[in-house]
Write a protein that holds these residues in place. Structure first.
Motif, PDB file in Angstrom:
ATOM      1  N   ILE B 109      39.522  47.850  29.878  1.00 50.41           N
ATOM      2  CA  ILE B 109      39.303  46.911  30.983  1.00 50.41           C
ATOM      3  C   ILE B 109      40.351  45.820  30.902  1.00 50.41           C
ATOM      4  O   ILE B 109      40.472  45.130  29.883  1.00 50.41           O
ATOM      5  CB  ILE B 109      37.884  46.310  30.922  1.00 50.41           C
ATOM      6  N   SER B 110      41.130  45.707  31.997  1.00 52.64           N
ATOM      7  CA  SER B 110      42.240  44.745  31.969  1.00 52.64           C
ATOM      8  C   SER B 110      41.745  43.349  32.334  1.00 52.64           C
ATOM      9  O   SER B 110      40.674  43.176  32.920  1.00 52.64           O
ATOM     10  CB  SER B 110      43.328  45.178  32.941  1.00 52.64           C
ATOM     11  N   GLY B 111      42.574  42.343  32.003  1.00 54.44           N
ATOM     12  CA  GLY B 111      42.262  40.951  32.329  1.00 54.44           C
ATOM     13  C   GLY B 111      42.087  40.746  33.823  1.00 54.44           C
ATOM     14  O   GLY B 111      41.306  39.909  34.266  1.00 54.44           O
ATOM     15  N   GLY B 112      42.830  41.510  34.624  1.00 54.83           N
ATOM     16  CA  GLY B 112      42.749  41.398  36.082  1.00 54.83           C
ATOM     17  C   GLY B 112      41.347  41.643  36.596  1.00 54.83           C
ATOM     18  O   GLY B 112      40.825  40.908  37.444  1.00 54.83           O
ATOM     19  N   TRP B 113      40.714  42.723  36.080  1.00 48.98           N
ATOM     20  CA  TRP B 113      39.350  43.047  36.518  1.00 48.98           C
ATOM     21  C   TRP B 113      38.381  41.956  36.085  1.00 48.98           C
ATOM     22  O   TRP B 113      37.481  41.583  36.841  1.00 48.98           O
ATOM     23  CB  TRP B 113      38.903  44.403  35.951  1.00 48.98           C
ATOM     24  N   ILE B 114      38.583  41.462  34.859  1.00 47.87           N
ATOM     25  CA  ILE B 114      37.690  40.408  34.359  1.00 47.87           C
ATOM     26  C   ILE B 114      37.805  39.161  35.219  1.00 47.87           C
ATOM     27  O   ILE B 114      36.809  38.576  35.640  1.00 47.87           O
ATOM     28  CB  ILE B 114      38.035  40.049  32.875  1.00 47.87           C
ATOM     29  N   SER B 115      39.057  38.792  35.565  1.00 50.44           N
ATOM     30  CA  SER B 115      39.219  37.566  36.351  1.00 50.44           C
ATOM     31  C   SER B 115      38.671  37.748  37.756  1.00 50.44           C
ATOM     32  O   SER B 115      38.141  36.813  38.359  1.00 50.44           O
ATOM     33  CB  SER B 115      40.678  37.114  36.388  1.00 50.44           C
ATOM     34  N   LEU B 116      38.776  38.975  38.307  1.00 53.70           N
ATOM     35  CA  LEU B 116      38.200  39.237  39.635  1.00 53.70           C
ATOM     36  C   LEU B 116      36.683  39.066  39.589  1.00 53.70           C
ATOM     37  O   LEU B 116      36.078  38.420  40.459  1.00 53.70           O
ATOM     38  CB  LEU B 116      38.568  40.657  40.098  1.00 53.70           C
ATOM     39  N   LEU B 117      36.071  39.632  38.561  1.00 49.54           N
ATOM     40  CA  LEU B 117      34.617  39.538  38.419  1.00 49.54           C
ATOM     41  C   LEU B 117      34.191  38.088  38.197  1.00 49.54           C
ATOM     42  O   LEU B 117      33.195  37.619  38.770  1.00 49.54           O
ATOM     43  CB  LEU B 117      34.180  40.401  37.216  1.00 49.54           C
ATOM     44  N   SER B 118      34.997  37.378  37.408  1.00 51.79           N
ATOM     45  CA  SER B 118      34.702  35.980  37.127  1.00 51.79           C
ATOM     46  C   SER B 118      34.751  35.164  38.426  1.00 51.79           C
ATOM     47  O   SER B 118      33.892  34.321  38.692  1.00 51.79           O
ATOM     48  CB  SER B 118      35.720  35.445  36.125  1.00 51.79           C
ATOM     49  N   LEU B 119      35.743  35.474  39.256  1.00 51.63           N
ATOM     50  CA  LEU B 119      35.889  34.797  40.555  1.00 51.63           C
ATOM     51  C   LEU B 119      34.668  35.053  41.435  1.00 51.63           C
ATOM     52  O   LEU B 119      34.146  34.154  42.108  1.00 51.63           O
ATOM     53  CB  LEU B 119      37.155  35.326  41.236  1.00 51.63           C
TER      54      LEU B 119
END
Lengths: 255, 266
Positions: B109-119
């Motif tokens: 799981i990349s940081g991009g997906w995490i930041s999208l979910l966080s958003l």
């Protein structure tokens, strides 16, 4: 009771696009009079009404409410004295509930909570809309909206009631109800209307406007008898003064 | 255009909900505005990859919805409406940010997906809090609270008129679209050409109507100040409400609750 007097002297209104809506209009309405301002579409009736509480400013001439000339400084007092019901209730109702809408004026007048409550309850009862208190204005029928719009003004206890087309859009029963309500209002009343039967019923004096000018000002009975004048101003006699449609049809068939 | 009309009625329902009489509704509007502000600041101040630590913040909307008797599905639906826009904003995060942050089996799981979910979580929390504020306070009272908290009156009144103008615009748009649709005989009408002139007309018509409404307000003694019938003062209840929630938000923001709980119950 001099504050119930409405006087216009040589009033003129020119819209920014150059249209002259009112030309040299003068009249004097005294305490307790019930006056109708009638005329064809575009005659300048609504424009004239909007001057009476300073919604529009006259290009020239003067308006006095009682002893007070209408100026920017006197506007708050004049708006307290002159209650105006607009033609379209949708323009007049803007709060989330009927109660809040009717309370808007009294709250602006700085009344106490209990006084506001009393005024709202009385005004809604007067127009037969007490049961609509908690409803949202946009959920009401046309007739209900009109009644609430009238209550919003009655709640401010105005000395002069000005109404633009009060009976338009009402069903026959609601129209009758409104007419009885207006008959009870003892202060000065000024209406514009195309409902000439209502005018005949409620107003002892009529002003006819045509192309921005006053063409006639006098007792309603006399004005409605003058067919030449009415025709020249694109008007007709009220239905109740015209021949019975059923009888006259029968007469046409037999002759 | 029944959908526009239905959407407007749905939005107006939020203002109607504010008329209830629960303990939350009767609190002074300033307390609710300040708590909402504290909540939003706490949530927004988390780092872009933060997920777990934001979860405990759901306690605020949950408690408020229950105490204020707001319909949970209605609030959820309103929040869901905003989600597509949030996803659009964060759409490219997974494309540009490919740093692997977690690995579950073979799946990275990349940081991009995490930041999208966080958003997304952030938007659900903040938008939810804003809706709850309107549903428990009402827009007029919020503007009044802002004014009493020191925001210049002209801004508060502007905000109020903006809110009112949305409804005027939506009503007119609904009517104009219906008229256009009925005369297009199921086809496209004149396509984009008719839309450009319709937009112009809408602007002028809503402008005129907004002016008429303003005139009606002036006629009823409006002098730039809004009054609400619900008179309230900032008392002990408000102070307790404000301090209680603010302290909770500060603790949740500064202390990692999951870690603490993890240490307590190993």
């Amino acid at each position: 009771m001099s504050h119930h007097i409405v006087e216009a002297k040589n009033m003129q209104h020119v819209y920014p696009d150059g249209t002259i809506a009112i030309k040299d209009v003068s009249f004097h309405i005294t305490h307790g009079e019930s006056v109708a301002i009638i005329g064809a579409n575009g005659a300048g009736k609504s424009t004239l009404l909007q001057h009476l509480n300073g919604c529009l400013e006259a290009t020239s001439g003067q308006i006095r409410i009682g002893d007070t000339p209408l100026t920017k400084g006197t506007l708050p007092d004049i708006r307290r004295t002159v209650g105006m019901v607009f033609q379209y209730p949708d323009d007049q109702l803007f709060m989330p509930t009927v109660f809040e809408d009717v309370a808007f004026g009294p709250l602006n007048q700085g009344l106490s909570d209990s006084d506001v409550d009393r005024r709202v309850t009385e005004a809604l009862a007067q127009v037969g809309a007490a049961h609509l208190r908690t409803k949202a204005p946009y959920h009401l029928s046309g007739g209900e909206k009109k009644r609430v719009a009238i209550a919003t003004v009655l709640a401010m206890s105005p000395d002069i009631l000005v109404m633009d087309e009060p009976t338009s859009g009402l069903d026959p029963f609601a129209r009758r109800q409104l007419m009885s309500l207006l008959r009870e209002f003892r202060h000065t009343k000024i209406f514009t209307s195309h409902d000439l039967d209502m005018v005949l019923d409620l107003c002892e004096r009529t002003i006819i406007m045509h192309e921005g000018m006053i063409m006639a000002d006098g007792p309603t009975d006399e004005i409605f008898k003058n067919e030449t004048l009415l025709a020249a101003c694109r008007l007709e006699k009220p239905f109740s003064m015209q021949g019975c449609p059923v009888c006259s049809r029968g007469h046409a068939q037999t002759s | 255009m029944a959908s526009i009309h239905a959407a407007v009625i749905d939005l107006k329902r939020l203002d109607q909900l504010a008329g209830s009489d629960t303990p939350i509704h009767t609190l002074d509007s300033r307390a609710k505005v300040l708590v909402t502000f504290a909540f939003i600041v706490s949530v927004v101040s988390f780092g872009r990859y933060e997920l777990i630590r934001m979860v405990p913040f759901f306690v605020y909307p949950a408690v408020m919805v229950v105490l204020a008797g707001l319909p949970p599905l209605y609030v959820a639906r309103k929040i869901a409406l905003i989600s597509p826009f949030v996803v659009m904003v964060g759409l490219f995060n997974p494309v540009f940010d490919r740093t692997v942050m977690y690995q579950i089996g073979q799946m990275e799981i990349s940081g991009g997906w995490i930041s999208l979910l966080s958003l997304l979580i952030r938007s659900i929390l903040t938008v939810g809090a804003a809706f709850i504020l309107v549903g428990t306070t009402g827009f007029t009272a919020i503007c009044q609270a802002l004014e009493r908290l020191g925001i210049p009156q002209v801004f508060a009144v502007q905000l109020l008129f903006l809110h009112r103008y949305i409804f005027v615009l939506a009503d007119e748009t609904g009517r104009a679209s219906k008229a256009r649709e009925l005369r297009s005989c199921g086809r496209k009408g004149l396509g984009i050409a008719s839309f450009s002139s319709m937009t112009g007309h809408l602007l002028l018509r809503t402008w005129q109507q907004a002016e008429r409404i303003h005139t009606a307000m002036l006629a009823r003694g409006f002098v730039g100040r809004f009054h609400t019938h619900r008179k309230s003062r900032f008392g002990a209840d408000e102070l307790l409400f404000l301090l209680g929630w603010s302290l909770l938000f500060i603790s949740l923001r500064t202390v990692n609750i999951s870690e603490v709980l993890g240490a307590l119950f190993p």
